[in-house]
Motif scaffolding. Structure first.
Motif, PDB file in Angstrom:
ATOM      1  N   THR A 196       0.826  -1.204   0.000  1.00 44.49           N
ATOM      2  CA  THR A 196       0.000   0.000   0.000  1.00 44.49           C
ATOM      3  C   THR A 196       0.863   1.258   0.000  1.00 44.49           C
ATOM      4  O   THR A 196       2.081   1.195   0.168  1.00 44.49           O
ATOM      5  CB  THR A 196      -0.924   0.027   1.229  1.00 44.49           C
ATOM      6  OG1 THR A 196      -0.120   0.146   2.415  1.00 44.49           O
ATOM      7  CG2 THR A 196      -1.751  -1.254   1.322  1.00 44.49           C
ATOM      8  N   ARG A 197       0.200   2.389  -0.144  1.00 46.00           N
ATOM      9  CA  ARG A 197       0.896   3.685  -0.161  1.00 46.00           C
ATOM     10  C   ARG A 197       1.272   4.149   1.245  1.00 46.00           C
ATOM     11  O   ARG A 197       1.850   5.221   1.407  1.00 46.00           O
ATOM     12  CB  ARG A 197       0.008   4.742  -0.822  1.00 46.00           C
ATOM     13  CG  ARG A 197      -0.362   4.415  -2.257  1.00 46.00           C
ATOM     14  CD  ARG A 197       0.800   4.641  -3.182  1.00 46.00           C
ATOM     15  NE  ARG A 197       0.581   4.072  -4.505  1.00 46.00           N
ATOM     16  CZ  ARG A 197       1.048   4.619  -5.619  1.00 46.00           C
ATOM     17  NH1 ARG A 197       1.754   5.727  -5.567  1.00 46.00           N
ATOM     18  NH2 ARG A 197       0.837   4.032  -6.783  1.00 46.00           N
ATOM     19  N   LEU A 198       0.937   3.345   2.256  1.00 49.06           N
ATOM     20  CA  LEU A 198       1.247   3.717   3.637  1.00 49.06           C
ATOM     21  C   LEU A 198       2.753   3.859   3.836  1.00 49.06           C
ATOM     22  O   LEU A 198       3.226   4.783   4.497  1.00 49.06           O
ATOM     23  CB  LEU A 198       0.690   2.651   4.582  1.00 49.06           C
ATOM     24  CG  LEU A 198       0.535   3.021   6.058  1.00 49.06           C
ATOM     25  CD1 LEU A 198      -0.392   4.211   6.215  1.00 49.06           C
ATOM     26  CD2 LEU A 198       0.006   1.830   6.837  1.00 49.06           C
TER      27      LEU A 198
ATOM     28  N   TRP B 294       3.984   7.023   2.426  1.00 50.20           N
ATOM     29  CA  TRP B 294       3.675   8.152   3.311  1.00 50.20           C
ATOM     30  C   TRP B 294       4.750   8.294   4.380  1.00 50.20           C
ATOM     31  O   TRP B 294       5.214   9.407   4.665  1.00 50.20           O
ATOM     32  CB  TRP B 294       2.306   7.939   3.947  1.00 50.20           C
ATOM     33  CG  TRP B 294       2.010   8.894   5.060  1.00 50.20           C
ATOM     34  CD1 TRP B 294       1.671  10.210   4.952  1.00 50.20           C
ATOM     35  CD2 TRP B 294       2.076   8.601   6.473  1.00 50.20           C
ATOM     36  NE1 TRP B 294       1.511  10.748   6.211  1.00 50.20           N
ATOM     37  CE2 TRP B 294       1.753   9.808   7.157  1.00 50.20           C
ATOM     38  CE3 TRP B 294       2.358   7.454   7.207  1.00 50.20           C
ATOM     39  CZ2 TRP B 294       1.714   9.870   8.543  1.00 50.20           C
ATOM     40  CZ3 TRP B 294       2.314   7.523   8.584  1.00 50.20           C
ATOM     41  CH2 TRP B 294       1.998   8.723   9.236  1.00 50.20           C
TER      42      TRP B 294
ATOM     43  N   PHE C  91      -3.778   4.110  -5.779  1.00 53.07           N
ATOM     44  CA  PHE C  91      -4.422   4.729  -4.611  1.00 53.07           C
ATOM     45  C   PHE C  91      -5.708   4.000  -4.222  1.00 53.07           C
ATOM     46  O   PHE C  91      -5.972   3.766  -3.036  1.00 53.07           O
ATOM     47  CB  PHE C  91      -4.728   6.198  -4.899  1.00 53.07           C
ATOM     48  CG  PHE C  91      -5.336   6.920  -3.727  1.00 53.07           C
ATOM     49  CD1 PHE C  91      -4.541   7.352  -2.668  1.00 53.07           C
ATOM     50  CD2 PHE C  91      -6.706   7.150  -3.662  1.00 53.07           C
ATOM     51  CE1 PHE C  91      -5.098   7.999  -1.572  1.00 53.07           C
ATOM     52  CE2 PHE C  91      -7.268   7.800  -2.570  1.00 53.07           C
ATOM     53  CZ  PHE C  91      -6.461   8.229  -1.532  1.00 53.07           C
ATOM     54  N   ALA C  92      -6.505   3.607  -5.227  1.00 48.04           N
ATOM     55  CA  ALA C  92      -7.785   2.959  -4.932  1.00 48.04           C
ATOM     56  C   ALA C  92      -7.569   1.611  -4.245  1.00 48.04           C
ATOM     57  O   ALA C  92      -8.175   1.323  -3.204  1.00 48.04           O
ATOM     58  CB  ALA C  92      -8.578   2.776  -6.228  1.00 48.04           C
ATOM     59  N   LYS C  93      -6.693   0.776  -4.817  1.00 52.08           N
ATOM     60  CA  LYS C  93      -6.455  -0.539  -4.220  1.00 52.08           C
ATOM     61  C   LYS C  93      -5.803  -0.414  -2.850  1.00 52.08           C
ATOM     62  O   LYS C  93      -6.102  -1.188  -1.934  1.00 52.08           O
ATOM     63  CB  LYS C  93      -5.594  -1.393  -5.154  1.00 52.08           C
ATOM     64  CG  LYS C  93      -6.367  -2.043  -6.290  1.00 52.08           C
ATOM     65  CD  LYS C  93      -5.542  -3.101  -6.994  1.00 52.08           C
ATOM     66  CE  LYS C  93      -6.369  -3.836  -8.035  1.00 52.08           C
ATOM     67  NZ  LYS C  93      -5.604  -4.898  -8.722  1.00 52.08           N
ATOM     68  N   SER C  94      -4.871   0.554  -2.704  1.00 53.28           N
ATOM     69  CA  SER C  94      -4.253   0.784  -1.397  1.00 53.28           C
ATOM     70  C   SER C  94      -5.307   1.083  -0.347  1.00 53.28           C
ATOM     71  O   SER C  94      -5.261   0.564   0.775  1.00 53.28           O
ATOM     72  CB  SER C  94      -3.264   1.954  -1.468  1.00 53.28           C
ATOM     73  OG  SER C  94      -2.087   1.594  -2.119  1.00 53.28           O
ATOM     74  N   SER C  95      -6.265   1.937  -0.732  1.00 52.10           N
ATOM     75  CA  SER C  95      -7.323   2.329   0.205  1.00 52.10           C
ATOM     76  C   SER C  95      -8.170   1.131   0.606  1.00 52.10           C
ATOM     77  O   SER C  95      -8.501   0.949   1.786  1.00 52.10           O
ATOM     78  CB  SER C  95      -8.215   3.404  -0.429  1.00 52.10           C
ATOM     79  OG  SER C  95      -7.445   4.543  -0.775  1.00 52.10           O
ATOM     80  N   TYR C  96      -8.524   0.279  -0.372  1.00 57.60           N
ATOM     81  CA  TYR C  96      -9.349  -0.891  -0.071  1.00 57.60           C
ATOM     82  C   TYR C  96      -8.609  -1.855   0.864  1.00 57.60           C
ATOM     83  O   TYR C  96      -9.195  -2.411   1.799  1.00 57.60           O
ATOM     84  CB  TYR C  96      -9.740  -1.622  -1.356  1.00 57.60           C
ATOM     85  CG  TYR C  96     -10.666  -0.836  -2.254  1.00 57.60           C
ATOM     86  CD1 TYR C  96     -11.685  -0.052  -1.710  1.00 57.60           C
ATOM     87  CD2 TYR C  96     -10.538  -0.877  -3.644  1.00 57.60           C
ATOM     88  CE1 TYR C  96     -12.542   0.678  -2.523  1.00 57.60           C
ATOM     89  CE2 TYR C  96     -11.383  -0.154  -4.466  1.00 57.60           C
ATOM     90  CZ  TYR C  96     -12.382   0.629  -3.905  1.00 57.60           C
ATOM     91  OH  TYR C  96     -13.218   1.352  -4.709  1.00 57.60           O
TER      92      TYR C  96
ATOM     93  N   LEU D 236      -6.151  -1.185   3.012  1.00 61.16           N
ATOM     94  CA  LEU D 236      -6.025  -0.606   4.352  1.00 61.16           C
ATOM     95  C   LEU D 236      -7.359  -0.576   5.082  1.00 61.16           C
ATOM     96  O   LEU D 236      -7.442  -0.915   6.270  1.00 61.16           O
ATOM     97  CB  LEU D 236      -5.451   0.811   4.256  1.00 61.16           C
ATOM     98  CG  LEU D 236      -3.973   0.906   3.838  1.00 61.16           C
ATOM     99  CD1 LEU D 236      -3.585   2.353   3.572  1.00 61.16           C
ATOM    100  CD2 LEU D 236      -3.074   0.316   4.919  1.00 61.16           C
ATOM    101  N   LEU D 237      -8.426  -0.180   4.378  1.00 61.04           N
ATOM    102  CA  LEU D 237      -9.749  -0.136   5.011  1.00 61.04           C
ATOM    103  C   LEU D 237     -10.209  -1.528   5.417  1.00 61.04           C
ATOM    104  O   LEU D 237     -10.841  -1.704   6.466  1.00 61.04           O
ATOM    105  CB  LEU D 237     -10.770   0.497   4.049  1.00 61.04           C
ATOM    106  CG  LEU D 237     -10.649   2.012   3.854  1.00 61.04           C
ATOM    107  CD1 LEU D 237     -11.585   2.491   2.748  1.00 61.04           C
ATOM    108  CD2 LEU D 237     -10.951   2.753   5.152  1.00 61.04           C
TER     109      LEU D 237
END
Length: 574
Positions: free
Chosen positions: A72-74, A77, A379-384, A386-387
């Motif tokens: 993920t993009r975490l 960050w 970004f979309a897949k990273s968000s899914y 992580l969520l």
């Protein structure tokens, strides 16, 4: 009585082998459990139960799930957060962010993910930050029950002796206190770390290409202002503008939209370019979390003497080339215009059809290697991803869905959506931890059932006669700490828990303070690179020596121990 003698002999043999030999701890514990089984002291059903302990299965699922979280993009960050500032502020930001990540995911996985970001850090040598990274992960691992494998292992022992499972946030208040104290001490001590910097511009074999996007923050600023001359292990070789190649560009050269930047770098450079805002590197639109592969072009490859474009490489193999290496030769021109030759090494981001295409064209590549590096998810897949993980933790905390079931569903989901594949999970599966924990649970059961741990507890009580129950608590903590530095954290937890539990029973007090003493003592590995896996991970990467750990670790260990021993009786009264 003879059974106690056998178990004691096994225990002494385990400690001796762990301290004095190079035999893997998993082999040592498995050997001890096997001897106990052959001698008739352990039943097969009991051993099988230990290897399917719920806390152990939770740990395995957590480690496997981290394969998705790492993409993920975490991590990007965190990488950006440590990209600016003086060493002290960078260590503070790194410490807090690493600790928070480590509190909800396995801290070893967090360190593995962040080592690359530390190596790509442009302002400070990796050796200034890697030991702080490891120590912050250790401190963060004490914040929650799932922060480190040791906590889950201790929870296995807790459940095994018939006590209720530890609460998710049981160690949190003490963990927060040692985190704050540890980071405050770590900031000034980090200046004492060596300045080992292996950024060697002569050893950058891969050739990469990136494009400056319209509206990019890089546009209208010089190469120096954009820090493109200060990238670690990534050298800007030339710029292509309107079809014209500009070699050896001046640091004051002003970038424009649609400029193509040609870099020399290593495999980690793919991740570095992904983290630079406003740059799109060659093939980036086709990257979404794949594990990168390294292939060597065969002399019989049909695309030899052709470019990537003219050979329709992506369509034929369902793979995107993101970097090319030709020995130590510095290549020129755009990545898509390089004429490929036999012996060229290509870094690929494979699609789903790559394996089938490779089997159909067996003579195209001499060698195919999996790389440790992987492309980041969009970004979309990273968000899914992580969520989804946050939802698993939230459902567990609200007692709607047990964490073991939530992690199992999460793992099935990331597999189904292609975030990770079976090969990645197979490589990630923690065989050593499973063997150590399953075997250690069996040995601990023997220590308790034969009465050995009770006798050892009575011995310690006698030894610390006059010091009272607090003296016994200190003894439990110190024994665990010493074992952690000598024989690794998981082994220390397995050996110390039965003693600590028996001392609590011997004094007739609540066992929770003693359980916490073992829990925090098993994470108190700051002086040696060998006691904790995160320390070992950064040892060779940072080119450290033992004295580097001792110089920083001894003060950290003292502060940590004082806080832990002062706070355990406060939060967990006898």
């Amino acid at each position: 009585m003879w059974e106690q003698g056998v178990v004691l002999a096994l225990l002494m043999s385990i400690i001796a082998c762990l301290v004095a030999t190079q035999i893997k701890p998993s082999f040592i514990f498995a050997g001890a459990a096997f001897i106990a089984f052959i001698s008739g002291m352990l039943e097969l059903n009991a051993i099988a139960t230990n290897f399917t302990n719920s806390s152990l299965l939770t740990l395995v699922l957590l480690i496997l799930s981290s394969a998705a979280l790492e993409k993920t993009r975490l991590i990007s960050w965190v990488s950006r957060s440590i990209a600016t500032g003086r060493l002290g502020s960078v260590v503070a930001k790194l410490g807090v962010s690493t600790a928070l990540l480590s509190s909800f995911t396995n801290n070893t996985a967090v360190v593995v993910s962040l080592i690359g970001a530390i190596k790509r850090n442009q302002r400070h040598a990796p050796s200034k930050l890697l030991i702080p990274l490891s120590y912050a992960a250790i401190l963060g691992g004490t914040l929650t029950l799932i922060g480190t494998s040791t906590n889950l292992i201790i929870n296995s022992f807790v459940e095994d002796v018939g006590l209720p499972s530890l609460d998710f946030f049981a160690p949190t208040w003490i963990g927060l206190s040692v985190l704050v104290g540890g980071v405050l001490v770590l900031i000034p001590l980090s200046y004492l770390l060596p300045n080992y910097d292996d950024a060697n511009q002569d050893d950058l074999p891969y050739f990469l290409e990136a494009r400056v996007e319209p509206g990019s923050p890089l546009v209208g600023r010089s190469i120096a202002e954009n820090n493109l001359r200060a990238l670690r292990k990534l050298f800007l070789a030339e710029v292509v503008r309107d079809g014209e190649t500009l070699a050896s560009v001046d640091p004051h050269f002003i970038l424009q939209a649609k400029d193509r930047l040609l870099f020399c770098g290593d495999v980690e450079s793919v991740a570095t370019l992904q983290e630079i805002q406003g740059l799109t590197f060659f093939g980036q639109h086709h990257l979404n979390g794949q594990n990168l592969l390294e292939v060597v072009v065969s002399s019989s490859a049909t695309f030899c003497n052709n470019t990537l474009k003219s050979s329709h490489f992506r369509d034929r193999f369902d793979a995107v080339v993101v970097a090319i290496r030709r020995g130590h030769e510095r290549l020129e021109g755009g990545l898509g215009n390089i004429i490929l030759q036999a012996g060229d090494t290509l870094v690929l981001a494979p699609g789903k059809g790559f394996e089938q295409a490779r089997r159909q064209h067996r003579k195209e590549f001499v060698l195919v290697n999996d790389l440790d590096s992987s492309a980041k998810l969009d970004f979309a897949k990273s968000s899914y991803v992580l969520l989804g993980f946050v939802a698993v933790i939230a459902l567990a905390l609200t007692h709607i869905l047990p964490i073991i079931k939530g992690l199992a569903l999460y793992l099935i989901a990331v597999l189904a959506f292609g975030i990770v594949n079976i090969g990645e999970l197979r490589r990630r599966f923690p065989v050593d931890i499973v063997v150590i924990v399953g075997s250690a649970l069996s040995i601990a059961q023997l220590m308790i059932s034969t009465g050995l741990s009770e006798h050892m507890g009575e011995m310690f009580i006698e030894l610390f006669n006059g010091w009272g129950v607090f003296g016994a608590l200190v003894a439990t903590y110190l024994v665990t700490l010493i074992l952690t530095e000598l024989v690794t954290n998981n082994a220390a937890a397995a050996l110390a828990f039965p003693i600590g539990y028996s001392m609590a029973v011997g004094y007739g007090v609540d066992p929770m303070p003693f359980i916490m003493a073992v829990l925090f003592g098993a994470s108190a590995s700051f002086i040696s690179p060998y006691g904790y896996q995160t320390n070992l991970l950064v040892y060779s990467v940072g080119n450290y020596q033992l004295r580097d750990y001792m110089r920083i670790g001894i003060p950290i260990s003292i502060v940590y121990s004082v806080l832990v021993l002062a706070l355990i009786p406060y939060f967990f009264p006898f």
